[in-house]
Design a protein around this motif. Sequence first.
Motif, short mmCIF file in Angstrom:
data_model
loop_
_atom_site.label_atom_id
_atom_site.label_comp_id
_atom_site.label_asym_id
_atom_site.label_seq_id
_atom_site.Cartn_x
_atom_site.Cartn_y
_atom_site.Cartn_z
N THR B 79 0.66 -1.03 -0.05
CA THR B 79 0.27 -0.24 -0.05
C THR B 79 0.92 1.64 -0.47
O THR B 79 0.57 2.19 -0.56
CB THR B 79 -0.81 0.08 1.49
N GLY B 80 2.43 1.08 0.86
CA GLY B 80 2.70 2.50 1.00
C GLY B 80 3.18 2.80 -0.59
O GLY B 80 3.39 3.68 -1.18
N LEU B 81 3.59 1.44 -0.92
CA LEU B 81 4.89 1.79 -2.66
C LEU B 81 3.65 2.35 -3.22
O LEU B 81 3.65 3.07 -4.04
CB LEU B 81 5.42 0.22 -2.88
N VAL B 82 2.45 1.71 -3.25
CA VAL B 82 1.41 2.69 -4.31
C VAL B 82 1.38 3.70 -3.92
O VAL B 82 0.48 4.87 -4.96
CB VAL B 82 -0.03 1.13 -4.32
N LEU B 83 1.26 4.25 -3.33
CA LEU B 83 0.72 5.68 -2.58
C LEU B 83 2.26 6.86 -3.42
O LEU B 83 1.77 7.79 -3.72
CB LEU B 83 0.31 5.71 -1.18
N LEU B 84 3.23 6.25 -2.64
CA LEU B 84 4.24 6.79 -2.91
C LEU B 84 4.52 6.94 -4.09
O LEU B 84 5.86 7.58 -4.58
CB LEU B 84 5.43 6.98 -1.85
#
Lengths: 243, 115
Positions: B79-84
């Motif tokens: 999720t963090g990767l997708v957001l950043l």
Amino acid sequence: MPLLLRPRYWGAHLLMLVALAAAIGLGIWQLHAWQAGRDADARDLSTAAALPLSKVMSGDDPFPGQYLGQPVTFEGTWLPKGTLYVADRDLHGKRGYWVMTPVLVGDSAMPVVRGWSPRPEAPQSSGSVAVRGYLQASEGTGATDDDPEDDVIPEMRIASVVEHVDADLYSGYVVAKDAGSGTTGLAKVSPESVPEVSTTSHLRNLLYAFQWWIFGGFAIYIWQRWCRDQLEAAAEPAQPVAG
Amino acid sequence: MRNLFTTYRVLAMIVGVLLTVLVFVAVPLKYLPADGTSLQTTGDNLTSLVGVAHGWIYMVYLVVSFTLARRLRWSWSFTGLVLLAGLIPILIFWVEHRATQKVRAEHPELAAAGV
């Protein structure tokens, strides 16, 4: 100790605090930029006491934004060959031209708007002159010059003047209040008829400020969802992790 | 749910294209040509325009992709990767591709009508 205060979760909490602090700080920074920009625009210098041009800028300086509209005085020599006419200038509802003749001050030439004329023609100015007028920044709406060979230009942009004048130019121009014989026979251009500086760039700063704060709020939201996940996962320790 | 997934993909593409134009076209045009040239002015205007557009669309992207990630129970690291990814040029195209593969593998019913 409550589950979420255990040291293994500190990193995530710290990350949220850093993200939140960064978002708030960047938002405040943009808000200050917006206020500073508006204050600079609101400063009306046109009634201030005139300063010698050399105190305000030299021929090599970038335009000093804080002196927009500042009355300045200087002495120099007319460069009549560099006379240009700036198109589409209204005076009392009539469409005409600004008459611009550069004045050589030392090694650099300062474009001087001498006045307004209904047609692109004006009496020549030559010899030495003492100018008193308002300092203005180069215009730049990106209007294109449909005929770069003639002496009519679409806007008072220094980059367009460079091609017509055989000297280095100041990075601004002056609207003459008084330029000896140079202003006689021409209708006066008042500082009020000078286009206003666009405020869109300052509005952008304000929007960026809000945007940063929304990002900050979103960081809190993500963190809160994450905390809830951890608590729920801890409540059902027997559940195998879904593949 | 399928609409949400499609919305995510479309937003990821828009954010990716805007970011690519911003970093590889608009900003170099703003800083490389000499001041006052029409090319530099174009770059300056383009940087403002694309920068503002990317900023606001990225916010929508954040909300949509976070909602999608929670519904599909993606891990916190993915999720963090997708957001950043919406902030790093080119990376977002690869992440969007990975996310699509992931959805196809784990939720074939969602990706059925996908491209």
